[in-house]
Design an enzyme around this catalytic site. Structure first.
Site, mmCIF file in Angstrom:
data_model
loop_
_atom_site.group_PDB
_atom_site.id
_atom_site.type_symbol
_atom_site.label_atom_id
_atom_site.label_comp_id
_atom_site.label_asym_id
_atom_site.label_seq_id
_atom_site.Cartn_x
_atom_site.Cartn_y
_atom_site.Cartn_z
ATOM 1 N N GLY A 193 40.479 49.538 33.060
ATOM 2 C CA GLY A 193 40.325 48.471 34.814
ATOM 3 C C GLY A 193 40.830 47.375 33.964
ATOM 4 O O GLY A 193 41.801 46.742 33.283
ATOM 5 N N LYS A 231 32.394 43.683 25.272
ATOM 6 C CA LYS A 231 32.720 43.920 26.183
ATOM 7 C C LYS A 231 33.531 43.284 26.977
ATOM 8 O O LYS A 231 33.183 41.960 27.834
ATOM 9 C CB LYS A 231 31.862 44.722 26.540
ATOM 10 C CG LYS A 231 33.022 45.070 28.299
ATOM 11 C CD LYS A 231 31.625 45.311 29.383
ATOM 12 C CE LYS A 231 30.487 46.873 29.312
ATOM 13 N NZ LYS A 231 30.077 47.586 29.767
ATOM 14 N N ASP A 260 39.621 29.902 58.306
ATOM 15 C CA ASP A 260 39.410 30.571 57.213
ATOM 16 C C ASP A 260 39.744 29.172 55.877
ATOM 17 O O ASP A 260 40.291 29.739 54.613
ATOM 18 C CB ASP A 260 39.918 31.910 56.828
ATOM 19 C CG ASP A 260 39.555 32.230 55.642
ATOM 20 O OD1 ASP A 260 38.688 32.606 55.703
ATOM 21 O OD2 ASP A 260 40.466 33.209 55.639
#
Length: 394
Positions: A135, A153, A226
């Site tokens: 991913g 990583k 929102d």
């Protein structure tokens, strides 16, 4: 003690011999006693000498024994120190560029790596150094020097929660069959660095102007419902534009069966507890966005796997304390503004996020409070002595 007794014994014998010498007619007895006295003195001196020699030999033995043990112990310590030095030298190319930091809720210290160091070790995150990919997470092979290699990583911001969880867990675990975490890096020093103090205030003003139009000049008035930082879009000149009106509703109109919605951290308390929605709900959300611009923090902070702390809860005690206020600012903008202006902006933020809606100001009042703090060149009314350019907006 033996020597003292010996001296007492000799003195009493001499006195006794003198007493005998003074008695007439006992010449033979006196001679015998004198000879016995000489023998006793000689025996006493020999015994005393032997005792002192024994004590000296014993003390000498103890001294050499302790000296030998101390020398052996020092040799071992030097060996350990040399071994430690050798291990440190192996990481010398890395340790010079590491900053050690104690994580807030952990007892162990782990290293924070400079991003430039990781970039160099992976050859600018070259495709040739990719070890695995899943991913948005990519694992790279990193070579820091000829003796030190590691896996790096790399994850994007969408994996924040997983990243925090992994760092928290691995920093506490030590096992031969579990990978050891050497440190971590957050590419933060350059993130948001272009958003200077004045640009952040200009963004706040642009958002306030958008809300003022919705609340005061739109027919009918509109509650955005929102408002959050991800719904504020910036163009190439950092002009802010309010977006995403999917949840917007007309102000003052009762909507039957209206589903409660919004984003955690931005939703006003009265909307959560009673479903009450007004233009003051947008003002609360604006206050949260303003706090984000000031602190650089997210509206919700993950304290543990199941506990969160809102930005409002964290910031409120410090916003009202002038001595603490500068320390909670985003490091990018620390010491770049007039403190009087900072106190004014903080006061506006505090009013906007009040738990009681009636204590919050109208967005028009907020706008008029912020405009005098922004230079004319950026849409405000502040006059500055030096020209404000895009390269030095502070």
């Amino acid at each position: 003690m033996n020597l003292l007794l010996l001296l007492i014994f000799i003195s009493s014998t001499i006195l006794h011999a003198n007493a005998q010498a003074q008695s007439p007619g006992n010449q033979d007895v006196r001679i015998v006693h004198h000879r016995n006295l000489n023998k006793r003195i000689l025996v006493g001196l020999i015994a005393c000498s032997a005792l002192l020699a024994g004590i000296f030999v014993f003390v000498l033995y103890i001294f050499f024994r302790r000296h030998k043990n101390l020398t052996s112990s020092t040799g071992k310590s030097n060996g350990i120190i040399e071994a430690a030095k050798g291990e440190k030298e192996t990481l010398s190319a890395v340790s010079a560029k590491l900053n050690y930091s104690r994580m807030a809720d952990k007892k162990s210290s782990i290293a924070i790596f400079d991003f430039q160091l990781l970039e160099s070790a992976t050859n600018s995150f070259s495709q040739d150094n990719i070890m695995g990919e899943t991913g948005s997470i990519i694992v790279y092979r990193a070579r820091f020097d000829e003796h030190f290699q590691a896996a790096v990583k790399k994850a994007d911001s969408n994996a924040d929660r997983e990243f925090e969880n992994e760092v928290s867990l691995l920093s506490k675990i030590r096992h031969q069959n579990i990978i050891k975490i050497l440190g971590y890096c957050i590419q933060g020093p350059t993130r948001g660095s272009s958003l200077t103090w004045y640009i952040r205030l200009r963004i706040a003003i642009d958002v306030a102007r958008a809300l003022e139009y919705l609340h005061e000049h739109s027919n009918p008035p509109v509650v955005h419902r929102d408002l959050k930082s991800s719904n504020v879009l910036l163009d190439s000149d950092f002009n802010a534009k309010l977006s995403d009106f999917g949840l917007a509703v007309a102000s003052g109109v009762q909507h039957k069966n209206m589903k409660m919605s919004g984003t955690l951290g931005y939703v006003a308390p009265e909307y959560i507890s009673h479903g009450k929605l007004t233009d003051k709900s947008d003002v609360y959300a604006f206050g949260v966005v303003l706090l984000e611009l000031l602190t650089g923090r997210k509206p919700m902070h993950n304290m543990s796997s199941d506990q969160y702390q809102s930005l409002v809860t964290w910031a409120m005690p410090q916003l009202t304390d002038r001595s603490k206020l500068p320390s909670i600012l985003d490091p990018v903008i620390q010491n770049t503004m007039d403190l009087k202006h900072l106190y004014q902006v903080a006061a506006v933020a505090v009013l906007c996020v009040q738990a009681e809606p009636s204590y919050r100001p109208l967005i028009t009042d907020v706008l008029h409070s912020l405009i005098p703090l922004v230079p004319l060149e950026l849409g405000g009314s502040l006059r500055v002595t030096e020209p404000i350019g895009s390269e030095n907006l502070q």
